[in-house]
Enzyme design. Structure first.
Site, PDB file in Angstrom:
ATOM      1  N   ASN A 175       0.882  -1.171   0.000  1.00 30.28           N
ATOM      2  CA  ASN A 175       0.000   0.000   0.000  1.00 30.28           C
ATOM      3  C   ASN A 175       0.922   1.225   0.000  1.00 30.28           C
ATOM      4  O   ASN A 175       1.453   1.601   1.043  1.00 30.28           O
ATOM      5  CB  ASN A 175      -0.886  -0.034   1.241  1.00 30.28           C
ATOM      6  CG  ASN A 175      -1.875   1.124   1.281  1.00 30.28           C
ATOM      7  OD1 ASN A 175      -1.822   2.038   0.445  1.00 30.28           O
ATOM      8  ND2 ASN A 175      -2.752   1.104   2.251  1.00 30.28           N
TER       9      ASN A 175
ATOM     10  N   ASN B 129     -11.153   6.106  10.996  1.00 21.24           N
ATOM     11  CA  ASN B 129     -10.923   7.541  10.817  1.00 21.24           C
ATOM     12  C   ASN B 129     -11.766   8.074   9.684  1.00 21.24           C
ATOM     13  O   ASN B 129     -12.434   9.085   9.800  1.00 21.24           O
ATOM     14  CB  ASN B 129      -9.453   7.801  10.530  1.00 21.24           C
ATOM     15  CG  ASN B 129      -8.712   8.057  11.809  1.00 21.24           C
ATOM     16  OD1 ASN B 129      -9.266   8.648  12.737  1.00 21.24           O
ATOM     17  ND2 ASN B 129      -7.477   7.602  11.877  1.00 21.24           N
TER      18      ASN B 129
ATOM     19  N   ARG C 132      -2.671  -2.053  -3.353  1.00 21.60           N
ATOM     20  CA  ARG C 132      -3.930  -1.347  -3.090  1.00 21.60           C
ATOM     21  C   ARG C 132      -3.954  -0.062  -3.917  1.00 21.60           C
ATOM     22  O   ARG C 132      -2.999   0.714  -3.887  1.00 21.60           O
ATOM     23  CB  ARG C 132      -4.013  -0.989  -1.620  1.00 21.60           C
ATOM     24  CG  ARG C 132      -5.241  -0.167  -1.346  1.00 21.60           C
ATOM     25  CD  ARG C 132      -5.190   0.508  -0.024  1.00 21.60           C
ATOM     26  NE  ARG C 132      -6.389   1.305   0.137  1.00 21.60           N
ATOM     27  CZ  ARG C 132      -6.425   2.482   0.738  1.00 21.60           C
ATOM     28  NH1 ARG C 132      -5.331   3.000   1.244  1.00 21.60           N
ATOM     29  NH2 ARG C 132      -7.543   3.137   0.841  1.00 21.60           N
TER      30      ARG C 132
ATOM     31  N   HIS D  63     -13.526   2.334   0.286  1.00 24.50           N
ATOM     32  CA  HIS D  63     -13.508   1.230   1.270  1.00 24.50           C
ATOM     33  C   HIS D  63     -14.095  -0.051   0.655  1.00 24.50           C
ATOM     34  O   HIS D  63     -14.554  -0.934   1.383  1.00 24.50           O
ATOM     35  CB  HIS D  63     -14.330   1.554   2.527  1.00 24.50           C
ATOM     36  CG  HIS D  63     -13.786   2.669   3.369  1.00 24.50           C
ATOM     37  ND1 HIS D  63     -14.602   3.548   4.044  1.00 24.50           N
ATOM     38  CD2 HIS D  63     -12.526   3.030   3.674  1.00 24.50           C
ATOM     39  CE1 HIS D  63     -13.877   4.410   4.718  1.00 24.50           C
ATOM     40  NE2 HIS D  63     -12.594   4.129   4.501  1.00 24.50           N
TER      41      HIS D  63
ATOM     42  N   GLY E 236     -15.671   0.697  14.556  1.00 25.96           N
ATOM     43  CA  GLY E 236     -16.722  -0.325  14.438  1.00 25.96           C
ATOM     44  C   GLY E 236     -16.358  -1.625  15.132  1.00 25.96           C
ATOM     45  O   GLY E 236     -17.212  -2.280  15.734  1.00 25.96           O
ATOM     46  N   GLU E 237     -15.082  -1.998  15.077  1.00 26.91           N
ATOM     47  CA  GLU E 237     -14.663  -3.257  15.704  1.00 26.91           C
ATOM     48  C   GLU E 237     -14.475  -3.116  17.210  1.00 26.91           C
ATOM     49  O   GLU E 237     -14.632  -4.084  17.948  1.00 26.91           O
ATOM     50  CB  GLU E 237     -13.328  -3.725  15.095  1.00 26.91           C
ATOM     51  CG  GLU E 237     -13.456  -4.222  13.674  1.00 26.91           C
ATOM     52  CD  GLU E 237     -12.102  -4.386  12.992  1.00 26.91           C
ATOM     53  OE1 GLU E 237     -11.102  -4.685  13.680  1.00 26.91           O
ATOM     54  OE2 GLU E 237     -12.047  -4.204  11.764  1.00 26.91           O
TER      55      GLU E 237
ATOM     56  N   ASP F 207     -10.150  11.390  17.405  1.00 22.29           N
ATOM     57  CA  ASP F 207      -9.951  10.001  17.824  1.00 22.29           C
ATOM     58  C   ASP F 207     -11.097   9.574  18.744  1.00 22.29           C
ATOM     59  O   ASP F 207     -11.312  10.188  19.788  1.00 22.29           O
ATOM     60  CB  ASP F 207      -8.602   9.895  18.552  1.00 22.29           C
ATOM     61  CG  ASP F 207      -8.222   8.455  18.797  1.00 22.29           C
ATOM     62  OD1 ASP F 207      -8.995   7.745  19.456  1.00 22.29           O
ATOM     63  OD2 ASP F 207      -7.138   8.049  18.326  1.00 22.29           O
ATOM     64  N   MET F 208     -11.812   8.538  18.331  1.00 22.16           N
ATOM     65  CA  MET F 208     -13.000   8.112  19.085  1.00 22.16           C
ATOM     66  C   MET F 208     -12.672   7.758  20.535  1.00 22.16           C
ATOM     67  O   MET F 208     -13.468   8.015  21.437  1.00 22.16           O
ATOM     68  CB  MET F 208     -13.652   6.927  18.365  1.00 22.16           C
ATOM     69  CG  MET F 208     -14.926   6.450  18.982  1.00 22.16           C
ATOM     70  SD  MET F 208     -16.190   7.758  19.107  1.00 22.16           S
ATOM     71  CE  MET F 208     -17.019   7.618  17.538  1.00 22.16           C
TER      72      MET F 208
ATOM     73  N   ARG G 229     -13.517  14.742   8.779  1.00 19.94           N
ATOM     74  CA  ARG G 229     -14.278  15.138   7.576  1.00 19.94           C
ATOM     75  C   ARG G 229     -15.737  15.400   7.936  1.00 19.94           C
ATOM     76  O   ARG G 229     -16.307  14.699   8.761  1.00 19.94           O
ATOM     77  CB  ARG G 229     -14.222  14.014   6.530  1.00 19.94           C
ATOM     78  CG  ARG G 229     -12.876  13.885   5.876  1.00 19.94           C
ATOM     79  CD  ARG G 229     -12.823  12.693   4.944  1.00 19.94           C
ATOM     80  NE  ARG G 229     -11.713  11.821   5.302  1.00 19.94           N
ATOM     81  CZ  ARG G 229     -11.548  10.592   4.841  1.00 19.94           C
ATOM     82  NH1 ARG G 229     -12.395  10.080   3.980  1.00 19.94           N
ATOM     83  NH2 ARG G 229     -10.516   9.874   5.241  1.00 19.94           N
TER      84      ARG G 229
ATOM     85  N   LYS H  37       3.422   0.675   3.026  1.00 24.03           N
ATOM     86  CA  LYS H  37       3.165  -0.406   3.992  1.00 24.03           C
ATOM     87  C   LYS H  37       3.210  -1.735   3.243  1.00 24.03           C
ATOM     88  O   LYS H  37       2.836  -1.787   2.069  1.00 24.03           O
ATOM     89  CB  LYS H  37       1.778  -0.233   4.618  1.00 24.03           C
ATOM     90  CG  LYS H  37       1.667   1.003   5.470  1.00 24.03           C
ATOM     91  CD  LYS H  37       0.313   1.028   6.170  1.00 24.03           C
ATOM     92  CE  LYS H  37      -0.030   2.443   6.561  1.00 24.03           C
ATOM     93  NZ  LYS H  37      -1.393   2.817   6.293  1.00 24.03           N
TER      94      LYS H  37
ATOM     95  N   GLU I 222      -8.189  -5.789   4.658  1.00 24.18           N
ATOM     96  CA  GLU I 222      -8.098  -5.440   3.235  1.00 24.18           C
ATOM     97  C   GLU I 222      -6.879  -6.087   2.584  1.00 24.18           C
ATOM     98  O   GLU I 222      -6.928  -6.489   1.435  1.00 24.18           O
ATOM     99  CB  GLU I 222      -8.035  -3.907   3.101  1.00 24.18           C
ATOM    100  CG  GLU I 222      -9.376  -3.254   3.420  1.00 24.18           C
ATOM    101  CD  GLU I 222      -9.266  -1.814   3.874  1.00 24.18           C
ATOM    102  OE1 GLU I 222      -8.855  -1.600   5.032  1.00 24.18           O
ATOM    103  OE2 GLU I 222      -9.581  -0.907   3.095  1.00 24.18           O
TER     104      GLU I 222
HETATM  105  P1  AMP Z   1      -9.000   3.012  11.499  1.00 22.67           P
HETATM  106  O1  AMP Z   1      -9.052   4.210  10.603  1.00 22.67           O
HETATM  107  O2  AMP Z   1      -9.847   1.864  11.012  1.00 22.67           O
HETATM  108  O3  AMP Z   1      -7.614   2.596  11.883  1.00 22.67           O
HETATM  109  O4  AMP Z   1      -9.694   3.474  12.889  1.00 22.67           O
HETATM  110  C1  AMP Z   1      -9.150   4.480  13.693  1.00 22.67           C
HETATM  111  C2  AMP Z   1     -10.197   4.897  14.720  1.00 22.67           C
HETATM  112  O5  AMP Z   1     -10.519   3.758  15.539  1.00 22.67           O
HETATM  113  C3  AMP Z   1      -9.743   5.999  15.684  1.00 22.67           C
HETATM  114  O6  AMP Z   1     -10.757   6.986  15.785  1.00 22.67           O
HETATM  115  C4  AMP Z   1      -9.623   5.258  17.002  1.00 22.67           C
HETATM  116  O7  AMP Z   1      -9.925   6.097  18.099  1.00 22.67           O
HETATM  117  C5  AMP Z   1     -10.681   4.189  16.870  1.00 22.67           C
HETATM  118  N1  AMP Z   1     -10.468   3.133  17.856  1.00 22.67           N
HETATM  119  C6  AMP Z   1      -9.458   2.237  17.925  1.00 22.67           C
HETATM  120  N2  AMP Z   1      -9.592   1.478  19.049  1.00 22.67           N
HETATM  121  C7  AMP Z   1     -10.717   1.912  19.688  1.00 22.67           C
HETATM  122  C8  AMP Z   1     -11.400   1.549  20.892  1.00 22.67           C
HETATM  123  N3  AMP Z   1     -10.953   0.573  21.666  1.00 22.67           N
HETATM  124  N4  AMP Z   1     -12.529   2.225  21.229  1.00 22.67           N
HETATM  125  C9  AMP Z   1     -12.983   3.229  20.452  1.00 22.67           C
HETATM  126  N5  AMP Z   1     -12.396   3.622  19.305  1.00 22.67           N
HETATM  127  C10 AMP Z   1     -11.277   2.979  18.925  1.00 22.67           C
END
Ligand code: AMP
Length: 403
Positions: A7, A211, A91, A180, A333-334, A283-284, A241, A14, A385
């Site tokens: 990627n 993100n 990718r 995606h 989501g995970e 960041d969630m 965004r 990566k 992916e």
């Molecule tokens: P990604 O772009 O798929 O790598 O996702 C990144 C996002 O996942 C960021 O906003 C992280 O804060 C969120 N994230 C990762 N681990 C957790 C968690 N345990 N609880 C809530 N959000 C998470």
């Protein structure tokens, strides 16, 4: 067969090396700061300690050479000879309307990817540098390209056209492409496997929430509509965004704030979404921590984020005249059971019932989080992916070998 998945970004690359017999990862890693001073290679062999090396890596050709050196290294390497790598899969963010599935790289494919630079100016040129770098270092190894947009090429024109003058579509290919796709495809396939039901018999709504975030309506196993559009800005509220807004806001704000086109673009892509509303973070995890401490803006950001997800899920339920499966994937989501609960608790109208205990469990495996009696099955499926890219590359190389 061993397959290297790449990627390539403008200043990063990566990689993951797969052994396709067991679909296991032999090594993974990344090169960062390509073309800057102090480039960093981080190499993670499966059964050995991680290695970090700082050096000067001026371009992608050198970056790929460094990756190959790491994979062949007598101590932290995982290969005896470069000939063990039988194919490389890349990718590619944008496949436009040309690429409806993954393909092997040849001169024509490279030209088509170049023709798409306009539609993905930040991504496709970097991917092309990755392809050329592999070609330079491994001239005899077949390469495949796997597109983020390809899965969505099954959308009907009622989903992909915008209600604007049609000449813009004819002249400039202004339409919804969606992104995606590799992730939505992978999790829908894994979800069908978990349910033990053919993919084609299911209507699914797949939520890739990281993100960047997008929702896809998957009707009879195929992408029917998706929330990201011509660019990855449309749709859900995301980390930085805005997602959907009234398009008239753009000229209005440009005028009032005396902003240029590129400043507004940057505002909507980098300074909006959860970051703007919480005034804190994209960041969630940080937003959730702030909510726990009573931060009202963080709570508003979270509520808007989940409300907008529910609106899309409701719209896609109507678009498909019902759905059987809801899937959560990607970083948020995970991992965020709180987000999943906030979304699902507002969807009971559809016969969807979350099992709170299952939702709270942590696992890296695909799993159900709905109750036994829930009409709509809710799943968490970790995305992968890279594995889908490796699988597609493997299939293409094998088909080519059989002639
Ligand atoms: P990604 O772009 O798929 O790598 O996702 C990144 C996002 O996942 C960021 O906003 C992280 O804060 C969120 N994230 C990762 N681990 C957790 C968690 N345990 N609880 C809530 N959000 C998470």
């Amino acid at each position: 067969m061993k397959i290297l998945v790449i990627n390539a970004g403008s200043s990063s690359l990566k990689y993951q090396l797969y052994n396709m017999t067991e679909e296991s990862v032999l090594a993974s890693g990344r090169v960062e700061r390509i073309g800057m001073d102090s480039s960093i290679l981080t190499h993670e062999p499966a059964d050995k300690p991680e290695v970090r090396e700082v050096s000067e890596i001026l371009d992608h050709v050198t970056a790929v050479k460094k990756v190959l050196d790491a994979l062949l290294h007598p101590v932290h390497g995982v290969l005896q000879s470069m000939n063990e790598i039988e194919a490389v899969g890349h990718r590619i963010v944008h496949g436009g309307e040309v690429f409806k599935s993954s393909v092997l790289v040849n001169a024509e494919v490279k030209l088509e990817i170049r023709n798409l630079f306009d539609l993905a100016p930040l991504h496709n040129p970097a991917h092309m540098m990755g392809i050329v770098a592999v070609e330079t270092n491994m001239p005899d190894v077949p390469q495949a390209v796997v597109f983020d947009t390809a899965f969505h090429q099954t959308m009907p024109n009622t989903s992909y056209l915008y209600p604007i003058p049609r000449v813009l579509y004819r002249r400039h290919k202004v339409r919804r492409y969606g992104f995606h796709g590799t992730s939505h495809q992978y999790v829908s396939e894994q979800g069908a496997k978990l349910l033990g039901v053919p993919l084609e018999s299911l209507n699914m709504i797949s939520c890739h929430i990281g993100n960047g975030a997008s929702v896809t309506a998957i009707k009879d196993g195929k992408s029917f509509d998706t929330s990201m559009g011509m660019t990855p800005l449309e749709g859900l509220m995301m980390g930085t965004r805005s997602g959907d807004i009234d398009p008239a806001i753009v000229p209005y704000v440009m005028n009032k704030e005396e902003l240029t086109m590129s400043e507004v673009n940057s505002m909507l892509n980098k300074h909006s979404g959860m970051l703007a509303i919480s005034g804190l973070s994209s960041d969630m995890r940080e937003v959730q921590e702030a909510i726990d401490e009573g931060d009202k803006n963080a709570k508003l950001a979270f509520d808007m984020y989940t409300y907008r997800m529910r609106k899309y899920i409701g719209a896609y339920a109507a678009a498909m005249n019902g759905f059987d499966v809801l899937i959560f994937t990607a970083g948020v989501g995970e991992n965020s059971s709180i987000l999943r609960k906030a979304v699902c608790d507002g969807l009971t109208f559809f016969g969807l019932e979350l099992d709170d205990a299952k939702n709270a469990e942590r696992s890296k495996e695909p799993r159900y989080i709905s109750t036994e009696s829930s009409r709509v099955k809710v799943l968490v499926v970790p995305t992968n992916e890279e594995l889908l890219i490796a699988r597609d590359t493997y299939k293409l190389v094998q088909a080519n070998a059989k002639g």
